[in-house]
Scaffold this motif. Structure first.
Motif, short mmCIF file in Angstrom:
data_model
loop_
_atom_site.label_atom_id
_atom_site.label_comp_id
_atom_site.label_asym_id
_atom_site.label_seq_id
_atom_site.Cartn_x
_atom_site.Cartn_y
_atom_site.Cartn_z
N VAL A 184 60.49 42.56 59.46
CA VAL A 184 61.28 42.60 60.70
C VAL A 184 62.39 43.65 60.62
CG1 VAL A 184 62.87 41.28 62.17
CG2 VAL A 184 60.73 40.25 61.39
N ASN A 185 63.03 43.76 59.46
CA ASN A 185 64.07 44.78 59.30
C ASN A 185 63.49 46.19 59.47
OD1 ASN A 185 66.31 43.10 58.90
ND2 ASN A 185 65.85 42.86 56.72
N GLY A 186 62.25 46.37 58.99
CA GLY A 186 61.58 47.65 59.20
C GLY A 186 61.34 47.92 60.67
N TRP A 187 60.98 46.87 61.41
CA TRP A 187 60.78 47.02 62.87
C TRP A 187 62.09 47.37 63.56
CZ3 TRP A 187 57.45 42.00 63.82
CH2 TRP A 187 56.18 42.20 63.27
N TYR A 188 63.18 46.72 63.12
CA TYR A 188 64.49 47.04 63.70
C TYR A 188 64.82 48.51 63.49
CZ TYR A 188 66.14 42.34 64.94
OH TYR A 188 66.32 41.13 65.54
N ALA A 189 64.53 49.01 62.30
CA ALA A 189 64.84 50.41 61.99
C ALA A 189 64.05 51.36 62.88
CB ALA A 189 64.53 50.68 60.51
N ARG A 190 62.83 50.96 63.25
CA ARG A 190 61.97 51.85 64.06
C ARG A 190 62.17 51.65 65.56
NH1 ARG A 190 56.02 50.92 61.99
NH2 ARG A 190 55.61 52.50 63.59
N PHE A 191 62.34 50.41 65.99
CA PHE A 191 62.33 50.13 67.43
C PHE A 191 63.65 49.60 67.98
CE2 PHE A 191 57.98 49.26 65.79
CZ PHE A 191 57.35 50.37 66.36
N GLY A 192 64.60 49.25 67.10
CA GLY A 192 65.89 48.78 67.57
C GLY A 192 65.84 47.36 68.12
N LYS A 193 66.76 47.08 69.03
CA LYS A 193 66.94 45.72 69.54
C LYS A 193 65.77 45.23 70.39
CE LYS A 193 71.96 46.37 69.62
NZ LYS A 193 71.95 47.80 69.27
N ILE A 194 64.90 46.15 70.81
CA ILE A 194 63.74 45.76 71.61
C ILE A 194 62.85 44.78 70.85
CG2 ILE A 194 62.08 47.53 70.91
CD1 ILE A 194 62.89 46.69 74.53
N VAL A 195 62.97 44.77 69.51
CA VAL A 195 62.20 43.84 68.67
C VAL A 195 62.53 42.39 69.05
CG1 VAL A 195 61.88 42.99 66.31
CG2 VAL A 195 61.93 45.44 66.77
N LEU A 196 63.76 42.13 69.45
CA LEU A 196 64.15 40.78 69.87
C LEU A 196 63.36 40.32 71.08
CD1 LEU A 196 68.01 41.01 69.42
CD2 LEU A 196 66.51 39.38 68.26
N MET A 197 62.98 41.26 71.94
CA MET A 197 62.23 40.90 73.14
C MET A 197 60.76 40.66 72.83
SD MET A 197 63.90 43.55 75.90
CE MET A 197 62.74 43.06 77.17
N ILE A 198 60.15 41.59 72.11
CA ILE A 198 58.71 41.47 71.87
C ILE A 198 58.40 40.47 70.74
CG2 ILE A 198 58.25 43.79 72.72
CD1 ILE A 198 57.96 44.72 69.85
N GLY A 199 59.41 40.14 69.93
CA GLY A 199 59.19 39.21 68.83
C GLY A 199 58.74 37.83 69.29
N TYR A 200 59.13 37.44 70.52
CA TYR A 200 58.70 36.14 71.05
C TYR A 200 57.18 36.02 71.10
CZ TYR A 200 63.32 34.72 72.83
OH TYR A 200 64.62 34.32 72.95
N PHE A 201 56.51 37.14 71.31
CA PHE A 201 55.07 37.12 71.52
C PHE A 201 54.27 37.22 70.22
CE2 PHE A 201 56.95 38.28 75.50
CZ PHE A 201 56.17 37.63 76.44
N ILE A 202 54.98 37.17 69.09
CA ILE A 202 54.30 37.24 67.80
C ILE A 202 54.56 35.93 67.06
CG2 ILE A 202 54.00 38.56 65.67
CD1 ILE A 202 55.37 40.91 67.08
#
Length: 199
Positions: free
Chosen positions: A99-117
């Motif tokens: 998840v930290n890697g995703w934050y580094a690549r995509f920023g705060k948008i990970v909080l939105m799409i993370g619900y669907f995973i």
């Protein structure tokens, strides 16, 4: 699946209270099939057992409460909680690293799409807390993601009616890609208009 049947019976018996509590516990980390739960609640709406707007509001409040608890656990307790209780809540060091890697690549948008995973949504909030992300931007992206997530599955269950069970276990795969497409299109349009205003 015993957990699935238990959760659905719980919501059938306790209605909005059961939905709220199940989503809070599921997002914090207990193995609750949240998407199936909300699709089922949409089905109950189609059968006039639950009210559509109250169901949406209850699901949104449950998701907001659960994701906020995960955020504050990460912010206040951090790595010691992962080392001691992480496996029980699904917050492992490997998932945190991902998840930290995703934050580094995509920023705060990970909080939105993370619900669907499945298995990731509570980790995104925990990681946001551990990284000391300020609460206002966390709330903006996490709560907006929760709104999209709950609206998607409850409306899907309402639309499918008696057929909800036939597709509820596979819909999250397709919905994730649909939401990712919406996010990409939204970001592209936002960038386009931002550049146009700069010219």
């Amino acid at each position: 699946m015993v957990v699935k049947d238990t959760v659905l019976d719980f919501v059938t018996n306790y209605g909005y209270y059961g939905l709220f509590l199940s989503l809070v516990l599921g997002i914090v980390g207990l193995p609750i099939p949240d998407e199936i739960l909300m699709t089922y609640c949409g089905y109950l709406v189609s059968q006039s057992v639950l009210n559509y707007w109250f169901t949406l509001l209850t699901a949104l409040l449950g998701s907001m409460t659960g994701i906020t608890i995960s955020y504050w656990l990460g912010r206040r307790l951090g790595l010691p909680v992962v080392e001691k209780f992480g496996r029980r809540l699904g917050v492992t060091e490997a998932r945190l690293a991902k998840v930290n890697g995703w934050y580094a690549r995509f920023g705060k948008i990970v909080l939105m799409i993370g619900y669907f995973i499945p298995g990731i949504r509570h980790v995104t909030a925990f990681a946001a807390g551990m990284s000391r992300m300020k609460y206002p931007p966390f709330a903006l992206f996490a709560y907006l993601g929760g709104l999209i997530w709950t609206f998607t599955f409850i409306t899907l269950g309402k639309s499918l009616g008696v057929h909800w069970a036939q597709v509820s276990e596979i819909t999250h795969r397709f919905v994730l890609w649909f939401v990712l497409l919406l996010v990409v299109v939204g970001l592209a349009l936002g960038l386009y208009y931002w550049r146009k205003r700069k010219v």
